[in-house]
Every structure is written in C-alpha cells, then in structure tokens.
Scaffold this motif. Structure first.
Motif, PDB file in Angstrom:
ATOM      1  N   LEU A  91     -17.339  43.423  40.764  1.00 38.77           N
ATOM      2  CA  LEU A  91     -18.535  43.648  41.581  1.00 38.77           C
ATOM      3  C   LEU A  91     -19.765  43.668  40.676  1.00 38.77           C
ATOM      4  CD1 LEU A  91     -16.065  45.606  42.982  1.00 38.77           C
ATOM      5  CD2 LEU A  91     -17.792  45.441  44.763  1.00 38.77           C
ATOM      6  N   ASN A  92     -20.569  42.646  40.809  1.00 39.40           N
ATOM      7  CA  ASN A  92     -21.755  42.484  39.970  1.00 39.40           C
ATOM      8  C   ASN A  92     -22.967  43.163  40.602  1.00 39.40           C
ATOM      9  OD1 ASN A  92     -23.264  41.553  37.792  1.00 39.40           O
ATOM     10  ND2 ASN A  92     -23.716  39.589  38.756  1.00 39.40           N
ATOM     11  N   LYS A  93     -24.025  43.282  39.809  1.00 40.52           N
ATOM     12  CA  LYS A  93     -25.280  43.908  40.227  1.00 40.52           C
ATOM     13  C   LYS A  93     -25.067  45.377  40.565  1.00 40.52           C
ATOM     14  CE  LYS A  93     -26.944  39.413  41.758  1.00 40.52           C
ATOM     15  NZ  LYS A  93     -27.735  38.616  42.700  1.00 40.52           N
ATOM     16  N   ALA A  94     -24.124  45.991  39.840  1.00 38.25           N
ATOM     17  CA  ALA A  94     -23.815  47.401  40.070  1.00 38.25           C
ATOM     18  C   ALA A  94     -25.015  48.286  39.788  1.00 38.25           C
ATOM     19  CB  ALA A  94     -22.636  47.825  39.195  1.00 38.25           C
ATOM     20  N   ASP A  95     -25.920  47.830  38.928  1.00 38.62           N
ATOM     21  CA  ASP A  95     -27.116  48.602  38.601  1.00 38.62           C
ATOM     22  C   ASP A  95     -28.092  48.670  39.770  1.00 38.62           C
ATOM     23  OD1 ASP A  95     -27.360  45.743  38.083  1.00 38.62           O
ATOM     24  OD2 ASP A  95     -29.389  46.180  37.372  1.00 38.62           O
ATOM     25  N   LEU A  96     -27.930  47.773  40.754  1.00 37.53           N
ATOM     26  CA  LEU A  96     -28.798  47.758  41.933  1.00 37.53           C
ATOM     27  C   LEU A  96     -28.176  48.501  43.112  1.00 37.53           C
ATOM     28  CD1 LEU A  96     -29.917  44.005  41.861  1.00 37.53           C
ATOM     29  CD2 LEU A  96     -31.125  45.983  40.897  1.00 37.53           C
ATOM     30  N   TYR A 152      -5.913  46.939  44.232  1.00 41.47           N
ATOM     31  CA  TYR A 152      -6.776  46.170  43.330  1.00 41.47           C
ATOM     32  C   TYR A 152      -7.438  47.088  42.309  1.00 41.47           C
ATOM     33  CZ  TYR A 152      -6.608  42.141  46.497  1.00 41.47           C
ATOM     34  OH  TYR A 152      -6.195  41.083  47.260  1.00 41.47           O
ATOM     35  N   ALA A 153      -7.407  46.661  41.060  1.00 45.93           N
ATOM     36  CA  ALA A 153      -8.222  47.326  40.048  1.00 45.93           C
ATOM     37  C   ALA A 153      -9.573  46.625  40.048  1.00 45.93           C
ATOM     38  CB  ALA A 153      -7.569  47.210  38.677  1.00 45.93           C
ATOM     39  N   THR A 154     -10.640  47.380  40.240  1.00 50.13           N
ATOM     40  CA  THR A 154     -11.969  46.779  40.319  1.00 50.13           C
ATOM     41  C   THR A 154     -12.786  47.102  39.076  1.00 50.13           C
ATOM     42  OG1 THR A 154     -12.764  48.710  41.520  1.00 50.13           O
ATOM     43  CG2 THR A 154     -12.053  46.849  42.824  1.00 50.13           C
ATOM     44  N   ILE A 155     -13.693  46.201  38.779  1.00 52.56           N
ATOM     45  CA  ILE A 155     -14.599  46.397  37.654  1.00 52.56           C
ATOM     46  C   ILE A 155     -16.021  46.214  38.162  1.00 52.56           C
ATOM     47  CG2 ILE A 155     -15.289  45.575  35.369  1.00 52.56           C
ATOM     48  CD1 ILE A 155     -12.425  44.469  35.059  1.00 52.56           C
ATOM     49  N   PHE A 156     -16.855  47.213  37.966  1.00 54.51           N
ATOM     50  CA  PHE A 156     -18.268  47.119  38.333  1.00 54.51           C
ATOM     51  C   PHE A 156     -19.051  46.724  37.087  1.00 54.51           C
ATOM     52  CE2 PHE A 156     -16.622  49.492  41.845  1.00 54.51           C
ATOM     53  CZ  PHE A 156     -17.455  49.208  42.904  1.00 54.51           C
TER      54      PHE A 156
END
Length: 291
Positions: free
Chosen positions: A57-62, A80-84
């Motif tokens: 999951l991209n744009k986690a800073d927003l 699912y293992a997720t990565i932000f």
C-alpha cells in the motif's frame, strides 16, 4: 456522478501482463493506502492466479495512520502480509525487498543444492494508473530507471530494470477495468488522481469530496479553508464558501468554482488537508454519495 473510462491501451496492458507472467517469480500488487478497496483492480487476481503475491500500500504518508492499522489487521486476517510504503521517501522499501527474498527462499535454496547458477528474482509490479509504480521501482533500484509522472498513463510499455544481482523488476502500465460496478469506486479513483481530470466534472468531484470530508474529517477542512460552520451544508455550498475564502472570484463577484475545485483536489492529493483515508475495512466500499 457517473465515471467510466477504458482507453484502448488498457486492453493492451492486460495482454502484456498475461503474456509475461510466465517469466515472473513474484507479483507486487500496489494499492493506494487512502483507498485500499477502490484501488484494487478486481481483474488482477484473475490474471495473476497462483503466482506468489505481495500486497503493498503506497502513499501511506498521505493516509490516516489509524485506519491504515485497521487495514493491516484486516489483510492479516485474510492471510496477507501487507507492507505500507512511501515510494517517494523510501519508507518500507527494505521490508519489501526482504519479503521478496523470503517468498523465494525455497527456490533459491533448491537451485543452490542442484548447482544451478543463481538468477535474479523476477518481480512484476502491477497496479492502477498513478499509484506510484515507477516511483517505487526507482526507489528500489536506487536510481532513476523508470519513467515517472504525476498524471495517470505515463508508463506505456513494459520495462525490465535490474536492481542488483538479486532482484529484477518489471514495470507495467497502469491498468483500470472496463466498468466500475460501484459509482463510489470511480469517484475515489478520480479524487486520488487515478483518472485524468480532463474527462471529469472537477467541480462536482470536489463538491462530493468536501461533503464527504465534512462528515469524516470536519476539523481538517474547517481549518484548511477557514470554514466557520459545516452544519447541513451541501458540497457545492462548501466549495463556494472555500472559494470565497481563497479569493477565487471572477467578474460580477461570482466564485470561480473551476479554480477552487482544482485547488481542493490538488491539496487533497498532496496531503495538505491532512492525512485522510476514504475507506475502512468492513465497508466493501465506503459510500461517498448517498443513493
């Protein structure tokens, strides 16, 4: 608001994915952390099938950090293992590389025991337009290898990028699907910039966004646009009031709605209104517009 968009190159992109999948070891599905449900192309799973996949999951800073934690728990419950990540600053990139190696460790060890020459882990990056695929590849590679842009549809063809002796990445054009079954999906994609503004009524879109935020993040928009009261106000009213506060006035004293709409959308996309997530787990897709 009815949004349908399926340009010809999207069909070509689907063919590129399907044709090149046999050369790939791992698929990285890149989602927008602000709209994890809406940014998931339902066709991807059918194309990828049983290939090992990492959800990123991209744009986690927003995104709203509290809601991101909720999404992380939800994905874990689904296996699912997720990565932000933040593909601009590089947050989460090391974790993603480690995950790639971990998924392929059995194959790597099997090849080693058989005396085979080690070949890089071939990884395909897939996702909707403007979700940050090329920026992610550049950050992983540590150099500017892929074409980037702030508008959807910049990457037109597949690209193989050698990161190092361990990882080889395939960038692909963004892919949307032929029809949005839920109108909110189209709105969420338009609000975050996955669909070109040129084909959208941006005044209506910004009005919908402000009305939604007046219920979910009221203090954010009150502070950003110096709005005194949000009670019982519709989106167009909020947009008009924000336009007055920002001095978006044309001849005759009317508010330039097109100008203030562009400002609101740009400030949302840039995180200037605050860290905001439009969807929560448990809602298939959170309603922005009442039926």
């Amino acid at each position: 608001m009815n949004i349908q968009w399926f340009p010809g190159h999207m069909a070509k992109t689907r063919r590129i994915l399907a044709e090149n999948l046999k050369m790939v070891d791992v698929v990285v599905e890149l989602l927008d952390a602000r709209i994890p449900a809406s940014s998931k192309n339902p066709e991807i799973d059918g194309i990828v099938k049983n290939k090992p996949k990492i959800v990123v999951l991209n744009k986690a800073d927003l995104a709203d950090e509290k809601i991101s934690n909720e999404w992380s728990k939800w994905y874990n419950s689904q296996g699912y293992a997720t990565i932000f990540i933040d593909s601009i600053k590089g947050t989460g990139i090391k974790q993603l590389k480690d995950q790639m190696r971990d998924i392929m460790k059995d194959r790597i060890e099997r090849d080693r025991q058989r005396g085979r020459i080690f070949r890089p882990i071939r990884t395909m990056i897939v996702g909707i337009p403007n979700v940050g695929k090329s920026s992610l590849i550049n950050k992983i590679a540590g150099k500017k290898s892929a074409v980037t842009g702030d508008r959807p549809g910049v990457t037109r063809n597949k690209q193989w990028i050698n990161v190092n002796n361990e990882i080889q990445l395939m960038d692909t054009p963004g892919i949307l699907w032929p029809k949005f079954e839920d109108k909110t999906v189209g709105i969420n994609l338009a609000v975050t910039g996955a669909i070109k503004d040129e084909i959208i009524d941006t005044v209506e879109l910004a009005s919908i966004l402000l009305e939604h935020l007046s219920k979910t993040y009221p203090e954010n928009i009150k502070k950003r646009y110096k709005l005194e009261s949000l009670q019982d106000k519709k989106g167009y009213e909020l947009l008009e009031e924000a336009g007055k506060k920002r001095g978006c006035i044309i001849s005759g004293g009317e508010v330039d709605l097109t100008r203030i709409a562009a400002i609101v959308l740009d400030e949302f996309r840039g995180g200037k209104i605050g860290r905001i997530t439009l969807e929560r787990p448990g809602d298939a897709v959170q309603e922005l517009v009442a039926d």
